[in-house]
Design a protein around this motif. Structure first.
Motif, PDB file in Angstrom:
ATOM      1  N   ALA A   1       0.878  -1.016   0.005  1.00 24.16           N
ATOM      2  CA  ALA A   1       0.052  -0.058   0.024  1.00 24.16           C
ATOM      3  C   ALA A   1       0.779   1.429   0.027  1.00 24.16           C
ATOM      4  O   ALA A   1       0.377   2.167  -0.411  1.00 24.16           O
ATOM      5  CB  ALA A   1      -1.075  -0.012   1.204  1.00 24.16           C
ATOM      6  N   MET A   2       2.246   1.329   0.296  1.00 23.45           N
ATOM      7  CA  MET A   2       3.054   2.256   0.447  1.00 23.45           C
ATOM      8  C   MET A   2       3.958   2.350  -0.729  1.00 23.45           C
ATOM      9  O   MET A   2       4.779   3.152  -0.866  1.00 23.45           O
ATOM     10  CB  MET A   2       3.929   2.312   1.773  1.00 23.45           C
ATOM     11  CG  MET A   2       3.261   2.526   2.808  1.00 23.45           C
ATOM     12  SD  MET A   2       4.131   2.541   4.264  1.00 23.45           S
ATOM     13  CE  MET A   2       4.421   0.849   4.670  1.00 23.45           C
ATOM     14  N   THR A   3       3.901   1.366  -1.764  1.00 23.44           N
ATOM     15  CA  THR A   3       4.720   1.331  -2.896  1.00 23.44           C
ATOM     16  C   THR A   3       4.159   1.913  -4.288  1.00 23.44           C
ATOM     17  O   THR A   3       3.174   1.735  -4.459  1.00 23.44           O
ATOM     18  CB  THR A   3       4.867  -0.342  -3.077  1.00 23.44           C
ATOM     19  OG1 THR A   3       5.889  -0.870  -2.115  1.00 23.44           O
ATOM     20  CG2 THR A   3       5.756  -0.361  -4.513  1.00 23.44           C
ATOM     21  N   ASP A   4       4.973   2.629  -4.854  1.00 23.17           N
ATOM     22  CA  ASP A   4       4.739   3.239  -6.191  1.00 23.17           C
ATOM     23  C   ASP A   4       5.509   2.408  -7.181  1.00 23.17           C
ATOM     24  O   ASP A   4       6.677   2.378  -7.116  1.00 23.17           O
ATOM     25  CB  ASP A   4       5.143   4.520  -6.182  1.00 23.17           C
ATOM     26  CG  ASP A   4       4.805   5.109  -7.508  1.00 23.17           C
ATOM     27  OD1 ASP A   4       3.879   4.582  -8.312  1.00 23.17           O
ATOM     28  OD2 ASP A   4       5.098   6.381  -7.732  1.00 23.17           O
ATOM     29  N   PHE A   5       4.638   1.606  -8.050  1.00 27.35           N
ATOM     30  CA  PHE A   5       5.240   0.966  -9.233  1.00 27.35           C
ATOM     31  C   PHE A   5       5.611   1.843 -10.280  1.00 27.35           C
ATOM     32  O   PHE A   5       6.205   1.331 -11.184  1.00 27.35           O
ATOM     33  CB  PHE A   5       4.187  -0.066  -9.686  1.00 27.35           C
ATOM     34  CG  PHE A   5       4.217  -1.429  -9.025  1.00 27.35           C
ATOM     35  CD1 PHE A   5       5.297  -2.204  -8.407  1.00 27.35           C
ATOM     36  CD2 PHE A   5       2.816  -1.897  -8.326  1.00 27.35           C
ATOM     37  CE1 PHE A   5       5.424  -3.502  -7.737  1.00 27.35           C
ATOM     38  CE2 PHE A   5       3.125  -3.107  -7.497  1.00 27.35           C
ATOM     39  CZ  PHE A   5       4.321  -3.670  -7.418  1.00 27.35           C
ATOM     40  N   GLY A   6       5.280   3.071 -10.410  1.00 27.13           N
ATOM     41  CA  GLY A   6       5.416   3.913 -11.504  1.00 27.13           C
ATOM     42  C   GLY A   6       6.821   3.885 -12.032  1.00 27.13           C
ATOM     43  O   GLY A   6       7.038   3.676 -13.111  1.00 27.13           O
ATOM     44  N   PRO A   7       8.158   4.155 -11.167  1.00 32.80           N
ATOM     45  CA  PRO A   7       9.477   3.983 -11.605  1.00 32.80           C
ATOM     46  C   PRO A   7       9.536   2.630 -12.310  1.00 32.80           C
ATOM     47  O   PRO A   7      10.220   2.674 -13.551  1.00 32.80           O
ATOM     48  CB  PRO A   7      10.440   4.197 -10.556  1.00 32.80           C
ATOM     49  CG  PRO A   7       9.436   4.980  -9.370  1.00 32.80           C
ATOM     50  CD  PRO A   7       7.913   4.401  -9.651  1.00 32.80           C
TER      51      PRO A   7
ATOM     52  N   ARG B   1      -2.907   5.781 -14.726  1.00 32.46           N
ATOM     53  CA  ARG B   1      -3.326   5.145 -13.496  1.00 32.46           C
ATOM     54  C   ARG B   1      -3.958   3.706 -13.958  1.00 32.46           C
ATOM     55  O   ARG B   1      -3.737   2.847 -13.016  1.00 32.46           O
ATOM     56  CB  ARG B   1      -4.556   6.172 -12.847  1.00 32.46           C
ATOM     57  CG  ARG B   1      -5.394   5.454 -12.018  1.00 32.46           C
ATOM     58  CD  ARG B   1      -6.445   6.400 -11.252  1.00 32.46           C
ATOM     59  NE  ARG B   1      -7.274   5.858 -10.316  1.00 32.46           N
ATOM     60  CZ  ARG B   1      -8.503   5.401 -10.873  1.00 32.46           C
ATOM     61  NH1 ARG B   1      -9.126   5.767 -11.558  1.00 32.46           N
ATOM     62  NH2 ARG B   1      -9.390   5.066  -9.791  1.00 32.46           N
ATOM     63  N   LEU B   2      -4.439   3.756 -15.008  1.00 32.74           N
ATOM     64  CA  LEU B   2      -4.510   2.514 -15.667  1.00 32.74           C
ATOM     65  C   LEU B   2      -3.564   1.535 -15.439  1.00 32.74           C
ATOM     66  O   LEU B   2      -3.734  -0.014 -14.979  1.00 32.74           O
ATOM     67  CB  LEU B   2      -5.180   2.422 -17.224  1.00 32.74           C
ATOM     68  CG  LEU B   2      -5.672   0.993 -17.606  1.00 32.74           C
ATOM     69  CD1 LEU B   2      -6.672   0.525 -16.808  1.00 32.74           C
ATOM     70  CD2 LEU B   2      -6.022   1.332 -18.955  1.00 32.74           C
ATOM     71  N   GLU B   3      -2.283   1.729 -15.867  1.00 32.63           N
ATOM     72  CA  GLU B   3      -1.142   0.844 -15.951  1.00 32.63           C
ATOM     73  C   GLU B   3      -1.044   0.534 -14.370  1.00 32.63           C
ATOM     74  O   GLU B   3      -0.682  -0.706 -14.144  1.00 32.63           O
ATOM     75  CB  GLU B   3       0.257   1.604 -16.415  1.00 32.63           C
ATOM     76  CG  GLU B   3       0.137   2.104 -17.775  1.00 32.63           C
ATOM     77  CD  GLU B   3       1.311   2.598 -18.385  1.00 32.63           C
ATOM     78  OE1 GLU B   3       2.183   1.967 -18.934  1.00 32.63           O
ATOM     79  OE2 GLU B   3       1.118   3.869 -18.167  1.00 32.63           O
ATOM     80  N   LYS B   4      -1.048   1.302 -13.593  1.00 35.89           N
ATOM     81  CA  LYS B   4      -0.661   1.065 -12.096  1.00 35.89           C
ATOM     82  C   LYS B   4      -1.880   0.186 -11.535  1.00 35.89           C
ATOM     83  O   LYS B   4      -1.659  -0.680 -10.413  1.00 35.89           O
ATOM     84  CB  LYS B   4      -0.527   2.418 -11.134  1.00 35.89           C
ATOM     85  CG  LYS B   4       0.690   3.246 -11.478  1.00 35.89           C
ATOM     86  CD  LYS B   4       0.505   4.387 -10.693  1.00 35.89           C
ATOM     87  CE  LYS B   4       1.777   5.328 -11.184  1.00 35.89           C
ATOM     88  NZ  LYS B   4       2.065   6.392 -10.064  1.00 35.89           N
ATOM     89  N   ILE B   5      -2.892   0.358 -12.093  1.00 38.65           N
ATOM     90  CA  ILE B   5      -4.049  -0.691 -11.439  1.00 38.65           C
ATOM     91  C   ILE B   5      -3.807  -2.104 -12.119  1.00 38.65           C
ATOM     92  O   ILE B   5      -4.047  -3.165 -11.511  1.00 38.65           O
ATOM     93  CB  ILE B   5      -5.509  -0.122 -11.773  1.00 38.65           C
ATOM     94  CG1 ILE B   5      -5.524   1.141 -11.031  1.00 38.65           C
ATOM     95  CG2 ILE B   5      -6.439  -0.975 -11.767  1.00 38.65           C
ATOM     96  CD1 ILE B   5      -7.111   1.884 -11.425  1.00 38.65           C
ATOM     97  N   LEU B   6      -3.561  -2.057 -13.562  1.00 40.82           N
ATOM     98  CA  LEU B   6      -3.471  -3.310 -14.115  1.00 40.82           C
ATOM     99  C   LEU B   6      -2.454  -4.205 -13.654  1.00 40.82           C
ATOM    100  O   LEU B   6      -2.219  -5.415 -13.556  1.00 40.82           O
ATOM    101  CB  LEU B   6      -3.263  -3.087 -15.580  1.00 40.82           C
ATOM    102  CG  LEU B   6      -4.480  -2.652 -16.413  1.00 40.82           C
ATOM    103  CD1 LEU B   6      -4.321  -2.401 -17.746  1.00 40.82           C
ATOM    104  CD2 LEU B   6      -5.708  -3.783 -16.094  1.00 40.82           C
TER     105      LEU B   6
END
Length: 389
Positions: A103-109, A219-224
């Protein structure tokens, strides 16, 4: 006078053994490192307290409950017994921690630069190298580690405390205390251990490499992504699904934007509560009879070797990728693949700034850092599937 003598004989001081005194001192050292030095205080402080609790003579903090022949409870167990068996032996605490971390992680990078996944994967080489090293030491007669013990020790190289605890509780629960302390100690010592290795394996020109700004991740990428990751892991390596499943679930709560209250609870209240009990439960396995032996020294040494090899493998993988790619990667971010989130990424950024004041590597390093979390969980699944069977 007789009652006074009996009271003295029943006192903790009269029952104290040298090993218990040593381990209580170890607990005090852990508390000192947590408070004074700031070394992983969220875990080392409760582990230190748990270590003191379990070594107090006559206190029965870890006593098992007693039942009569028909199963009626005669005497309840100690607090640490219930904490350990309810949360750590079952694997519940590490899994809840993983949900909070997710819940604290950002997969964005990672999604913005998928190549960094290879850096996180390469850093897990330290885990498997250490497993082979532990088996080799046993074969040479220098140590006496079984294959399951070697696998549990090797996970220390991933620098992921919850994963190390989860694997140790499954494969070698009697080594849990030493493995947990080693894992969290080396996580805390990342700023001291990694920079010399990073500088030794890179040139000044490599440390100065500036990387392009990361693209925007939708956001869609981060959800999928967490859903796709969970499905793939479940299909190909089900034994890793508990860890990565909770990790992905926590991340999905964060990214979907419709359960902010649940995400906030997982990131704050829940993970804090579980961390308290996890630390105390780990401390309960640091009794003098389990911790004070030659195996503990071997675990600490092998854990350090695993961590160093993982750091080296990540940096060398980045250098190898630069040979075959025109879009250069700063090799320093490869060290972040050991998964000590976010400390390893911060260290990579700091060493990069020392070489080039305009070199901001933090977000780039978060890619392999997050990939390292995934890689260590996959490595844990492999160990459980093939060693625990």
């Amino acid at each position: 006078m007789d009652k006074l003598m009996q009271l003295m004989l029943e006192s903790g001081l009269a029952q104290m053994e040298w090993g218990q005194a040593v381990m209580m001192s170890v607990g005090l050292v852990l508390i000192y490192l947590a408070i004074r030095k700031g070394f992983e205080p969220l875990l080392l402080l409760p582990i230190g307290i748990g270590t003191i609790f379990v070594n107090i003579p006559g206190a029965n903090f870890y006593s098992a409950p007693m039942y009569d022949e028909v199963g009626h409870l005669l005497e309840p167990g100690g607090l640490l017994w219930y904490i350990y068996h309810a949360g750590i032996e079952t694997g519940i605490f590490p899994l809840l921690i993983f949900m909070g971390v997710g819940a604290m992680t950002d997969f964005g990078p990672l999604l913005a630069n998928p190549r960094t996944l290879f850096l996180g994967a390469a850093a897990q080489f330290g885990i498997f190298a250490t497993v082979m090293g532990a088996v080799g030491l046993s074969a040479a007669g220098l140590m006496d580690f079984s294959i399951s013990e070697a696998a549990a020790i090797g996970i220390i190289g991933g620098a992921d405390g919850p994963t190390a605890i989860f694997v140790a509780s499954m494969l070698s629960p009697h080594l849990l205390g030493a493995i947990a302390v080693a894992a969290y100690s080396y996580m805390a010592l990342v700023p001291l251990i990694q920079p010399p290795i990073m500088r030794a394996l890179t040139t000044e020109a490599e440390r100065k490499i500036e990387m392009k700004q990361l693209r925007h991740v939708t956001r869609l990428e981060k959800i999928l992504f967490p859903m796709a990751l969970l499905i793939l892991i479940s299909l190909f390596l089900p034994s890793a699904a508990p860890l990565l499943g909770m990790f992905c679930f926590g991340n999905l709560m964060k990214e979907c934007g419709v359960v902010d209250r649940l995400s906030d609870t997982a990131q704050n209240a829940l993970i804090n509560i579980v961390t308290i009990f996890l630390g105390i439960g780990v401390g309960s396995k640091m009794s003098s009879d389990q911790f004070l032996n030659i195996e503990t020294l071997g675990i600490l040494a092998l854990g350090l070797i695993a961590f160093c090899i993982g750091t080296m493998a990540g940096v060398l993988m980045a250098k190898l990728m630069n040979i075959v790619s025109s879009n250069k990667i700063n090799p320093l971010i490869g060290a972040a693949g050991v998964s000590a989130v976010p400390m390893a990424a911060r260290v990579a950024n700091k060493v990069g700034l020392e070489a080039n004041p305009h070199n901001f590597l933090l977000m780039h390093a978060m890619g392999p850092n997050v990939a390292g979390v995934i890689g260590s969980a996959v490595a844990a699944g492999v160990m459980i599937a093939y060693v625990g069977a």
